[in-house]
Design a protein around this motif. Structure first.
Motif, PDB file in Angstrom:
ATOM      1  N   PHE A   1      40.487  27.907  29.462  1.00  0.00           N
ATOM      2  CA  PHE A   1      41.363  28.910  28.773  1.00  0.00           C
ATOM      3  C   PHE A   1      40.871  30.135  28.319  1.00  0.00           C
ATOM      4  N   ARG A   2      39.731  29.920  27.407  1.00  0.00           N
ATOM      5  CA  ARG A   2      38.996  31.055  26.749  1.00  0.00           C
ATOM      6  C   ARG A   2      38.600  31.981  27.807  1.00  0.00           C
ATOM      7  N   ARG A   3      38.014  31.339  28.964  1.00  0.00           N
ATOM      8  CA  ARG A   3      37.409  32.169  29.989  1.00  0.00           C
ATOM      9  C   ARG A   3      38.552  33.016  30.645  1.00  0.00           C
ATOM     10  N   ILE A   4      39.681  32.399  31.043  1.00  0.00           N
ATOM     11  CA  ILE A   4      40.909  33.080  31.471  1.00  0.00           C
ATOM     12  C   ILE A   4      41.629  34.029  30.710  1.00  0.00           C
ATOM     13  N   ILE A   5      41.772  33.788  29.195  1.00  0.00           N
ATOM     14  CA  ILE A   5      42.041  34.952  28.418  1.00  0.00           C
ATOM     15  C   ILE A   5      41.134  36.111  28.314  1.00  0.00           C
ATOM     16  N   ASP A   6      39.710  35.834  28.245  1.00  0.00           N
ATOM     17  CA  ASP A   6      39.076  36.899  28.222  1.00  0.00           C
ATOM     18  C   ASP A   6      38.896  37.758  29.466  1.00  0.00           C
ATOM     19  N   GLU A   7      38.936  37.159  30.681  1.00  0.00           N
ATOM     20  CA  GLU A   7      39.016  37.832  31.969  1.00  0.00           C
ATOM     21  C   GLU A   7      40.228  38.682  31.976  1.00  0.00           C
ATOM     22  N   HIS A   8      41.436  38.193  31.855  1.00  0.00           N
ATOM     23  CA  HIS A   8      42.667  38.744  31.663  1.00  0.00           C
ATOM     24  C   HIS A   8      42.530  40.143  30.672  1.00  0.00           C
ATOM     25  N   ARG A   9      42.123  39.809  29.423  1.00  0.00           N
ATOM     26  CA  ARG A   9      41.847  40.874  28.745  1.00  0.00           C
ATOM     27  C   ARG A   9      41.042  42.034  29.272  1.00  0.00           C
ATOM     28  N   GLN A  10      40.037  41.492  29.822  1.00  0.00           N
ATOM     29  CA  GLN A  10      39.038  42.624  30.027  1.00  0.00           C
ATOM     30  C   GLN A  10      39.470  43.485  31.318  1.00  0.00           C
ATOM     31  N   GLU A  11      40.694  42.880  32.167  1.00  0.00           N
ATOM     32  CA  GLU A  11      41.043  43.379  33.355  1.00  0.00           C
ATOM     33  C   GLU A  11      42.124  44.374  32.837  1.00  0.00           C
ATOM     34  N   PHE A  12      42.989  43.897  31.897  1.00  0.00           N
ATOM     35  CA  PHE A  12      44.186  44.720  31.905  1.00  0.00           C
ATOM     36  C   PHE A  12      44.189  45.685  30.796  1.00  0.00           C
ATOM     37  N   LEU A  13      43.398  45.565  29.711  1.00  0.00           N
ATOM     38  CA  LEU A  13      43.308  46.125  28.621  1.00  0.00           C
ATOM     39  C   LEU A  13      42.334  47.356  28.462  1.00  0.00           C
ATOM     40  N   ASP A  14      42.556  48.360  27.812  1.00  0.00           N
ATOM     41  CA  ASP A  14      41.577  49.564  27.614  1.00  0.00           C
ATOM     42  C   ASP A  14      41.414  50.345  28.887  1.00  0.00           C
ATOM     43  N   ASN A  15      42.155  50.304  29.802  1.00  0.00           N
ATOM     44  CA  ASN A  15      42.046  51.160  30.903  1.00  0.00           C
ATOM     45  C   ASN A  15      42.880  52.503  30.927  1.00  0.00           C
ATOM     46  N   THR A  16      43.357  52.790  29.878  1.00  0.00           N
ATOM     47  CA  THR A  16      43.777  54.280  29.949  1.00  0.00           C
ATOM     48  C   THR A  16      42.989  55.054  28.788  1.00  0.00           C
ATOM     49  N   GLU A  39      43.260  30.516  19.791  1.00  0.00           N
ATOM     50  CA  GLU A  39      43.732  31.080  20.959  1.00  0.00           C
ATOM     51  C   GLU A  39      44.036  29.969  22.155  1.00  0.00           C
ATOM     52  N   GLU A  40      42.826  29.705  22.546  1.00  0.00           N
ATOM     53  CA  GLU A  40      42.691  29.049  23.934  1.00  0.00           C
ATOM     54  C   GLU A  40      43.485  27.764  23.634  1.00  0.00           C
ATOM     55  N   ILE A  41      43.391  27.026  22.499  1.00  0.00           N
ATOM     56  CA  ILE A  41      44.219  25.878  22.431  1.00  0.00           C
ATOM     57  C   ILE A  41      45.715  26.124  22.451  1.00  0.00           C
ATOM     58  N   LYS A  42      46.011  27.096  21.903  1.00  0.00           N
ATOM     59  CA  LYS A  42      47.669  27.605  21.973  1.00  0.00           C
ATOM     60  C   LYS A  42      47.947  27.866  23.507  1.00  0.00           C
ATOM     61  N   ALA A  43      46.923  28.355  24.191  1.00  0.00           N
ATOM     62  CA  ALA A  43      47.206  28.608  25.785  1.00  0.00           C
ATOM     63  C   ALA A  43      47.333  27.467  26.455  1.00  0.00           C
ATOM     64  N   SER A  44      46.711  26.291  25.876  1.00  0.00           N
ATOM     65  CA  SER A  44      46.553  25.121  26.828  1.00  0.00           C
ATOM     66  C   SER A  44      47.836  24.340  26.428  1.00  0.00           C
ATOM     67  N   LYS A  51      49.533  45.665  28.458  1.00  0.00           N
ATOM     68  CA  LYS A  51      49.747  44.360  28.351  1.00  0.00           C
ATOM     69  C   LYS A  51      48.887  43.485  29.269  1.00  0.00           C
ATOM     70  N   ASP A  52      48.532  42.072  28.597  1.00  0.00           N
ATOM     71  CA  ASP A  52      47.683  41.310  29.538  1.00  0.00           C
ATOM     72  C   ASP A  52      48.223  40.020  29.584  1.00  0.00           C
ATOM     73  N   VAL A  91      53.503  41.146  27.877  1.00  0.00           N
ATOM     74  CA  VAL A  91      53.290  41.160  26.489  1.00  0.00           C
ATOM     75  C   VAL A  91      51.816  41.090  26.376  1.00  0.00           C
ATOM     76  N   ARG A  92      51.598  41.462  24.963  1.00  0.00           N
ATOM     77  CA  ARG A  92      50.130  41.685  24.636  1.00  0.00           C
ATOM     78  C   ARG A  92      49.749  40.205  24.162  1.00  0.00           C
ATOM     79  N   ALA A  93      48.853  39.395  24.964  1.00  0.00           N
ATOM     80  CA  ALA A  93      48.333  37.953  24.608  1.00  0.00           C
ATOM     81  C   ALA A  93      48.121  37.677  23.342  1.00  0.00           C
ATOM     82  N   GLU A  94      47.419  38.568  22.607  1.00  0.00           N
ATOM     83  CA  GLU A  94      46.827  38.295  21.299  1.00  0.00           C
ATOM     84  C   GLU A  94      48.102  38.345  20.289  1.00  0.00           C
TER      85      GLU A  94
END
Length: 364
Positions: free
Chosen positions: A100-115, A219-224, A125-126, A203-206
């Motif tokens: 889940f840590r990997r998934i959270i980080d990948e989604h954060r990298q893909e969807f945030l800081d793009n503007t 955070e990753e435990i909460k995701a699981s 939102k990520d 939403v913003r995952a964080e």
């Protein structure tokens, strides 16, 4: 498919019940390709039934198994094992957390800081939340875990639907072949579905995870834990619309194995993190785990659970089983009378109770 050994008739009957359940579900999904959320919710269960039914047929009806060979076996097996969450004997809590840590980080990298506009960045939102009648049934992180989808798959809504529809069609080819000659029998839970039942929220995952569960949890435990909540709400709320008697055995199975894996996972979570939780969160977790029905499910007969999942009853109970008995006599064969009655009567209510408590914890 003609049984050739004691117990094969029960195995084939269990397989037929599950396959017809999936046939009704797959038919409803393919008839409404815009409804992708139920595929998120049911994908790992569908893979579980496809994988285990084919494996069982190799023993009880090898000719049928040969005729039902399917593609993407590794992907289906991976998704089948994802049902277990922390209960996978090949994974520790930290291994699931790392996924889940990997998934959270990948989604954060893909969807945030793009503007390019700094003022607009807080609006990015990520994480996508999908709810059924107000109850969380999937998230983009949960779907990535169960389907092994990259974050890019959730970026273009016009591509996500066809991609999921293609998965349903692929699974449907196995289901249709396995169900050939079986009576149709009834509707699926999705036949009563209204478009307004399903909602989507970005939403913003964080921020979302910050207010979910206990602050001491990473955070990753909460995701699981969110994935567990989604699984419980799927069997408790989404599938509750399936009232056909022909689905009763499969619905019992899905509720039982979901509760078994969630409760076992929560017990491991309690062992590792329980002492650091706030008193209200500790009490909520203990209230779930210490409930008499939770104790019964956690201590339940291993061979009973294996028969539900793998279909083949153990030799020592075969003479006590009957095609005419409720759940083919499996409860009475594997449990003392009082425990069999408790499991049969209270499983739906306890699934609803645990789903309600986990949903409250998840919503913060």
């Amino acid at each position: 498919m003609t049984p050739t050994a004691p117990g094969n008739d029960i195995a084939l009957a269990l397989i037929a019940q599950d396959i017809m359940f999936l046939r009704r579900f797959a038919h409803s999904v393919t008839a409404a390709p815009d409804q992708v959320i139920p595929i998120f919710c049911m994908h790992n269960y569908m893979c579980l039934i496809i994988h285990e039914s084919h494996r069982a047929l190799r023993h009880v009806a090898p000719d049928a198994a040969d005729a039902l060979a399917y593609d993407c076996a590794p992907a289906i097996e991976r998704a089948r094992h994802s049902v277990k969450l922390y209960d996978d004997k090949y994974k520790e809590l930290d291994d699931v957390g790392a996924d889940f840590r990997r998934i959270i980080d990948e989604h954060r990298q893909e969807f945030l800081d793009n503007t390019w506009l700094p003022l607009a960045r807080p609006l990015e939102k990520d994480l996508v939340l999908w709810r059924f009648r107000g109850r969380l049934v999937s998230t983009s992180h949960t779907a990535s875990f169960f389907l092994a989808f990259p974050p890019q798959a959730f970026k273009n809504k016009n591509e996500l639907g066809p991609r999921l529809h293609a998965i349903a069609v692929e699974q449907g080819s196995y289901i249709a072949a396995a169900a050939e000659g079986l009576p149709w029998q009834g509707q699926s839970a999705l036949d009563a579905l209204r478009k307004t039942d399903l909602t989507e929220n970005e939403v913003r995952a964080e921020k979302h995870y910050r207010r979910s569960f206990d602050p001491a949890l990473r955070e990753e435990i909460k995701a699981s834990l969110t994935a567990m909540t989604c699984a419980l709400n799927t069997v408790d709320v989404l599938l509750a619309g399936d009232t056909t008697p022909f689905s009763a055995t499969t619905l019992f199975k899905l509720r039982y194995i979901t509760l078994h894996h969630v409760l076992s996972s929560l017990r491991k979570l309690d062992d590792q993190y329980g002492a650091g939780l706030r008193p209200p969160d500790r009490a909520l977790l203990k209230g779930i785990l210490d409930a008499p029905m939770s104790s019964l499910i956690l201590q339940a007969h291993r061979d009973f659970r294996n028969t539900l999942v793998h279909y083949r009853p153990t030799r020592n109970v075969q003479e006590r089983l009957s095609l005419d008995a409720p759940l083919y006599g499996l409860l009475d064969a594997y449990f003392p009378a009082d425990e069999a009655r408790s499991l049969g009567d209270a499983l739906v209510l306890h699934t609803a109770h645990v789903a309600d408590r986990m949903s409250a914890w998840c919503d913060g």
